[in-house]
Design a protein around this motif. Structure first.
Motif, short mmCIF file in Angstrom:
data_model
loop_
_atom_site.label_atom_id
_atom_site.label_comp_id
_atom_site.label_asym_id
_atom_site.label_seq_id
_atom_site.Cartn_x
_atom_site.Cartn_y
_atom_site.Cartn_z
N ARG A 260 -2.29 1.28 9.17
CA ARG A 260 -3.56 1.30 8.45
C ARG A 260 -4.27 -0.04 8.65
O ARG A 260 -3.65 -1.05 9.01
CB ARG A 260 -3.33 1.56 6.95
CG ARG A 260 -2.44 0.52 6.28
CD ARG A 260 -2.11 0.93 4.84
NE ARG A 260 -1.13 0.05 4.22
CZ ARG A 260 -1.43 -1.07 3.56
NH1 ARG A 260 -2.71 -1.45 3.46
NH2 ARG A 260 -0.49 -1.81 3.02
N SER B 192 -1.11 6.41 6.37
CA SER B 192 -1.17 5.80 7.70
C SER B 192 -1.92 6.71 8.65
O SER B 192 -2.12 7.90 8.38
CB SER B 192 0.24 5.51 8.23
OG SER B 192 0.96 6.72 8.41
N ALA C 197 2.84 1.02 9.58
CA ALA C 197 3.13 1.91 8.45
C ALA C 197 4.47 1.56 7.82
O ALA C 197 5.44 1.22 8.50
CB ALA C 197 3.13 3.35 8.92
#
Length: 233
Positions: free
Chosen positions: A201, A192, A186
Motif C-alpha cells: 500500500r 493491500s 503488505a
C-alpha cells in the motif's frame, strides 16, 4: 495581494501560473476519527482564502483529498474488530458532514487515496527510474532524501542537524535513516494492492503528490494544510 511563500520564507505578491486562474490543493484528513478543533481551523482558514480569491475574480479550482488508507486507520480497525474500509467510510462521511455544518464549501475535486493507487504507482516508478527512489528486498520503496538537493527547503531544516528516527522510522534497509516509504510491503491483515514491488500500500507522502499531479497538474499555485505537514512534505 501578498501571500507568505513557505519556500522563500517571506511575503510575496501572488502571481498565478495562469492569468486569472488559481489551482489550489489543501491536504484533507486521515479518516480514522472525528476531526478536532485544530483540523477545523485549517479547513476553515483555507475556505476563507478560497472565497476571497473567488471574490477577487479568480477562477479557482480547489481539490482536497481524503486519506482513507493509513496506519492509524488500520490500527483503529484492528482495535474495533472492523475492516479498514468500514472505519474510513464512517469518518469520511463524518468529516464531510462537519464541513457542511461549518458552512465550508465542498471541494471541486475530492479524490480518495484508495482510488488513486495506479497513479501513485506510476509516480513511484518514475521516481525510481530517475534515481530519486529505490526498492528494497522486503518490498518497500523509499524516497532518497539526499537525491533531492532542495529537500528541507520549506521547513528550513538541515538534515545533518536532525535526529534520525524522530519523524522517520529507522530501518536497516534504508540507504539513509531519513529516507521515507513511498510504498509499504503488505503485512498480514492489512489492505493491500498488487504492484511491481509486490503486494502493498502507499505511504502517505505519495498520496497528495500523485493526486495533485493527476487532477491539477504541476506546478500549482497554492498547496495548503496544517503547519505540521511542512517538513515531511
Amino acid at each position: 495581494m501578498l501571500v507568505y511563500n513557505s519556500q522563500t520564507h517571506r511575503k510575496e505578491e501572488l502571481v498565478p501560473i495562469e492569468e486569472g486562474k488559481i489551482r489550489m490543493y489543501v491536504c484533507g484528513p486521515t479518516v480514522y476519527d472525528q476531526i478536532h478543533i485544530g483540523n477545523a481551523r485549517t479547513f476553515l482558514s483555507f475556505d476563507v482564502i478560497r472565497r476571497y480569491l473567488m471574490y477577487k475574480g479568480y477562477q479557482v479550482t480547489f481539490a482536497q483529498n481524503l486519506t482513507d488508507v493509513d496506519d492509524k486507520i488500520i490500527n483503529r480497525a484492528n482495535d474495533q474488530g472492523r475492516t479498514a474500509a468500514d472505519v474510513a467510510e464512517e469518518f469520511s462521511a463524518a468529516f464531510i458532514e462537519q464541513m457542511h455544518r461549518f458552512g465550508i464549501m465542498d471541494p471541486d475535486i475530492r479524490p480518495r487515496a484508495t482510488r488513486e493507487i495506479e497513479a501513485m504507482q506510476e509516480m513511484i516508478s518514475l521516481l525510481i527510474q530517475k534515481g530519486f527512489a529505490y526498492p528494497v528486498p522486503s518490498g518497500d520503496v523509499y524516497f532518497s532524501v539526499r537525491s533531492d538537493h532542495n529537500y528541507g527547503i520549506l521547513s528550513g531544516r538541515d538534515l545533518d542537524q536532525l535526529r534520525a528516527g524522530e519523524r522517520v522510522e529507522v530501518n536497516d534497509e534504508k540507504r539513509d535513516p531519513f529516507d521515507f516509504a513511498l510504498w509499504k510491503a503488505a503485512k498480514p491483515g492489512e489492505p493491500s494492492w498488487p504492484s511491481p514491488w509486490g503486494e502493498g500500500r502507499p505511504g502517505w507522502h505519495t498520496e497528495c503528490c500523485a493526486m495533485i499531479h493527476r487532477y491539477l497538474g504541476t506546478p500549482i499555485d497554492i498547496h495548503g494544510g496544517g503547519a505540521d505537514l511542512i517538513f515531511p512534505h
